[in-house]
Design a protein around this motif. Sequence first.
Motif, short mmCIF file in Angstrom:
data_model
loop_
_atom_site.label_atom_id
_atom_site.label_comp_id
_atom_site.label_asym_id
_atom_site.label_seq_id
_atom_site.Cartn_x
_atom_site.Cartn_y
_atom_site.Cartn_z
N ALA A 53 15.82 41.90 36.70
CA ALA A 53 16.43 42.63 35.97
C ALA A 53 16.32 43.63 34.37
O ALA A 53 15.88 44.75 34.21
CB ALA A 53 18.03 43.29 36.00
N ASP A 54 15.89 42.85 33.57
CA ASP A 54 15.20 43.23 32.57
C ASP A 54 13.69 43.83 32.74
O ASP A 54 13.42 44.58 31.46
CB ASP A 54 14.95 41.26 31.27
CG ASP A 54 16.36 40.59 30.97
OD1 ASP A 54 17.52 41.40 31.42
OD2 ASP A 54 16.71 39.44 30.41
N ASN A 55 12.84 42.83 33.41
CA ASN A 55 11.31 44.11 33.30
C ASN A 55 11.14 45.55 33.91
O ASN A 55 10.71 46.30 33.63
CB ASN A 55 10.91 43.02 34.14
CG ASN A 55 9.81 41.81 34.20
OD1 ASN A 55 9.95 41.83 32.46
ND2 ASN A 55 9.47 41.10 35.07
N VAL A 56 12.67 45.11 34.56
CA VAL A 56 12.73 47.10 35.45
C VAL A 56 13.35 47.68 33.77
O VAL A 56 13.34 48.39 33.63
CB VAL A 56 13.73 47.43 36.17
CG1 VAL A 56 13.77 48.98 36.78
CG2 VAL A 56 13.15 46.47 38.00
N GLU A 57 14.35 47.45 33.17
CA GLU A 57 14.67 48.44 32.62
C GLU A 57 13.39 48.13 31.11
O GLU A 57 13.29 49.63 30.50
CB GLU A 57 16.15 47.37 31.80
CG GLU A 57 17.36 47.10 31.96
CD GLU A 57 18.64 46.52 31.79
OE1 GLU A 57 18.81 47.65 31.02
OE2 GLU A 57 18.17 45.42 31.65
N LYS A 58 12.82 47.19 31.29
CA LYS A 58 12.14 47.29 29.90
C LYS A 58 10.54 48.56 30.43
O LYS A 58 9.93 48.84 29.92
CB LYS A 58 10.33 46.01 29.40
CG LYS A 58 11.79 44.71 29.56
CD LYS A 58 10.64 43.77 29.01
CE LYS A 58 11.38 42.44 28.54
NZ LYS A 58 11.01 41.33 28.60
N LEU A 59 10.61 48.27 31.19
CA LEU A 59 9.85 49.70 32.04
C LEU A 59 10.17 51.39 31.96
O LEU A 59 9.91 51.85 31.90
CB LEU A 59 9.59 49.34 33.64
CG LEU A 59 8.10 50.41 34.82
CD1 LEU A 59 7.14 50.57 33.79
CD2 LEU A 59 8.50 50.05 36.05
N HIS A 62 9.78 52.14 28.86
CA HIS A 62 8.30 52.57 28.31
C HIS A 62 8.62 53.67 28.92
O HIS A 62 7.33 54.56 27.76
CB HIS A 62 7.96 50.95 29.02
CG HIS A 62 6.00 51.55 28.81
ND1 HIS A 62 5.65 51.69 27.61
CD2 HIS A 62 4.77 52.17 29.46
CE1 HIS A 62 4.08 52.00 27.50
NE2 HIS A 62 4.21 52.02 29.23
N LEU A 63 8.56 53.67 30.37
CA LEU A 63 8.37 55.45 30.15
C LEU A 63 9.67 56.23 29.76
O LEU A 63 9.39 57.54 30.72
CB LEU A 63 8.79 55.39 32.05
CG LEU A 63 7.69 54.31 32.43
CD1 LEU A 63 7.96 54.65 34.63
CD2 LEU A 63 6.25 54.52 32.48
N GLY A 64 10.78 56.15 29.35
CA GLY A 64 11.41 56.54 28.92
C GLY A 64 12.65 57.72 29.72
O GLY A 64 12.81 59.17 29.25
N VAL A 65 12.83 56.99 30.80
CA VAL A 65 13.92 57.32 31.39
C VAL A 65 15.00 57.39 31.25
O VAL A 65 15.18 56.68 30.79
CB VAL A 65 12.80 56.58 33.32
CG1 VAL A 65 14.73 57.10 34.29
CG2 VAL A 65 12.43 56.32 33.74
N GLU A 66 15.26 58.49 31.59
CA GLU A 66 17.02 58.89 30.92
C GLU A 66 18.25 58.85 32.15
O GLU A 66 19.40 58.42 31.82
CB GLU A 66 16.84 59.74 30.30
CG GLU A 66 16.15 59.99 28.45
CD GLU A 66 15.73 61.13 28.18
OE1 GLU A 66 17.44 62.31 28.97
OE2 GLU A 66 15.92 61.28 27.38
#
Length: 145
Positions: A53-59, A62-66
Motif C-alpha cells: 500500500a505504501d508503494n501505491v501511495e508513493k506512486l 509521484h504522479l500527482g493523483v488527487e
Amino acid sequence: MLLFLHGNPTWSFIWRNQIRALKDRFRCIALDHMGMGLSDRPYPWSYTLPAHADNVEKLLDHLGVERFVVVAHDWGGMIGMTVATRRKDAYAGGVVMNTAAFLGKLPPSIATVRIPFFGKAAVLGLNAFARTAIVRCVSHKEVLT
C-alpha cells in the motif's frame, strides 16, 4: 483516474484489455506490485500489505493523483482498499473482484504461509501459494492468452 491493481500471482498485463477499452475516456494506471510481473524483487523487503500500500501511495504522490477509482482483483483489492482507507478524500469509488478483507484472523490455508521456515519453504521453494490458488480458483482449463 482508474488505478488498476492486480492480484497474486498475476501482474499488470492482466488489465491490458480493460485499459485499451477505457484509455480514451479515463487516465489509466496499472503497476506491478513489488516482486511480481516486471517489478524488482528486492531482498530484504517486507512484501506485506502495508508495504505494498505504501508503494501505491508513493506512486500516486509521484504522479500527482488527487482522485482515483480502485479497479482491483484478489490481492490488489486488499492493497487498494488499504490505500482507499488511508486517502478517504481522494478515493472516488471502487470496482473489486475476487478479493477479501479479513477482520481478525486469516483463514488457516492462508495463515500457514506465516509458519516460520515452513511458510517460506512452501511459498518460495514449492510455489505452494500459486499452486493452491490455481487449484482452488481456476474453473476453465483452456489456455489463457
